[in-house]
Design a protein around this motif. Structure first.
Motif, PDB file in Angstrom:
ATOM      1  N   UNK A   1     -13.104  -4.098  -7.562  1.00  0.00           N
ATOM      2  CA  UNK A   1     -13.239  -2.725  -8.061  1.00  0.00           C
ATOM      3  C   UNK A   1     -12.750  -1.728  -7.020  1.00  0.00           C
ATOM      4  N   UNK A   2     -13.119  -1.969  -5.759  1.00  0.00           N
ATOM      5  CA  UNK A   2     -12.719  -1.062  -4.682  1.00  0.00           C
ATOM      6  C   UNK A   2     -11.203  -1.054  -4.517  1.00  0.00           C
ATOM      7  N   UNK A   3     -10.578  -2.233  -4.569  1.00  0.00           N
ATOM      8  CA  UNK A   3      -9.113  -2.298  -4.466  1.00  0.00           C
ATOM      9  C   UNK A   3      -8.471  -1.497  -5.596  1.00  0.00           C
ATOM     10  N   UNK A   4      -9.044  -1.570  -6.789  1.00  0.00           N
ATOM     11  CA  UNK A   4      -8.523  -0.825  -7.929  1.00  0.00           C
ATOM     12  C   UNK A   4      -8.650   0.680  -7.705  1.00  0.00           C
ATOM     13  N   UNK A   5      -9.780   1.119  -7.139  1.00  0.00           N
ATOM     14  CA  UNK A   5      -9.957   2.556  -6.903  1.00  0.00           C
ATOM     15  C   UNK A   5      -9.009   3.063  -5.821  1.00  0.00           C
ATOM     16  N   UNK A   6      -8.757   2.231  -4.799  1.00  0.00           N
ATOM     17  CA  UNK A   6      -7.795   2.622  -3.761  1.00  0.00           C
ATOM     18  C   UNK A   6      -6.392   2.742  -4.366  1.00  0.00           C
ATOM     19  N   UNK A   7      -6.049   1.789  -5.253  1.00  0.00           N
ATOM     20  CA  UNK A   7      -4.736   1.839  -5.908  1.00  0.00           C
ATOM     21  C   UNK A   7      -4.613   3.077  -6.793  1.00  0.00           C
TER      22      UNK A   7
END
Length: 298
Positions: A283-289
């Motif tokens: 989820x965090x990787x998605x928000x950074x993207x």
């Protein structure tokens, strides 16, 4: 440097994120290493002594590369950087980690990207879009909830001290990112350390006199890590990344720090990576993207 310019064929924002990730990777063991160090050492020694060790190394680097003394107009910014990342975060985090389990650090790490973005808006005039703020808040909430579920448990008064450490670091990051555009990333942290070191010698000596330097190998390893990596080398790519990609955007990479800590512990110590860890990290990787795709005006 304009965002649409290319550096060696790579978009500056993407290059900034890459540098930022390398810096965060270096920071990822800071709180566990601090926790190990303060098990035997006085927190004042850990918080201030790490800067003296890093300043000695920084002085060697500056002298070897024959860097000129920064012009007087930069001194105020260097002082702000020093107050945030040489004094504020190291000292406050050392005090806090003497009272708290390392899991509590995840709560503060979840809030630091938001604080860094706000500091970037204050010091650099960056104006992230509404979509950026939504992505940043979503990532921060994910990290905070993950930290609580994973064992942070009941909050403690020392969490306020740790929060203060995070805010100090956020201001130091934003100011350093701004200054790195003129001085260069590694020069910023080196000069901040060298300028600050003379003020730290006496209080560090007092801490050593009162509490001594007898400690376990684990405590010494923790102190060595925060002195060489956390206080110096990790800042080289970190400030470079902030200068290239923008403070708000690259600052979101900090959301990955708790998970990098967990993955490093799994690799080095054989600890288990749980499904919830993988889910939260995804989820965090998605928000950074999503944050990277959102507009940030400067």
């Amino acid at each position: 440097m304009k965002q649409n310019q290319k550096i060696r064929g790579i978009d500056p924002e993407l290059l900034g994120l890459i540098y930022g990730f390398v810096g965060v990777f270096g920071f990822s063991l800071t709180l566990p290493a601090t926790r190990a160090a303060v098990t035997d050492f006085d927190p004042n020694f850990v918080g201030l002594g790490r800067a003296i060790v890093a300043a000695f190394l920084a002085m060697l680097v500056l002298r070897t590369t024959r860097q000129p003394l920064p012009k007087r107009r930069y001194w105020k910014s260097i002082a702000i950087v020093a107050a945030g990342v040489v004094l504020g975060f190291p000292l406050l985090s050392a005090w806090a980690m003497q009272q708290l389990p390392a899991a509590h650090g995840g709560v503060v790490l979840g809030l630091m990207p938001l604080a860094t973005a706000l500091a970037g808006a204050w010091r650099l005039g960056e104006r992230p879009s509404f979509g950026f703020w939504i992505a940043s808040i979503a990532g921060s909430v994910t990290v905070v909830l993950f930290a609580i579920i994973s064992g942070a448990g009941q909050m403690h008064w020392a969490d306020l001290v740790l929060l203060g450490a995070g805010l100090a670091a956020a201001v130091g990051y934003a100011e350093g990112g701004r200054l790195a555009k003129d001085l260069g990333g590694w020069q910023v942290i080196c000069w901040a350390l060298v300028f600050t070191a003379p003020m730290l010698v006496i209080p560090t000596a007092i801490a050593v006199y009162q509490h001594g330097l007898t400690a376990s190998p684990a405590a010494w390893m923790g102190f060595a890590y925060v002195s060489i990596i956390s206080q110096l080398l990790a800042f080289f790519p970190w400030y470079r990344g902030l200068a290239l990609g923008g403070v708000a955007r690259v600052g979101q990479v900090q959301l990955l720090q708790p998970f990098l800590t967990i993955f490093a512990s799994a690799f080095l110590l054989g600890e288990t990576i749980t499904p919830i860890t993988l889910a939260a990290a995804t989820i965090v990787v998605m928000t950074v993207a999503l944050g990277r795709k959102s507009k940030v005006k400067s």
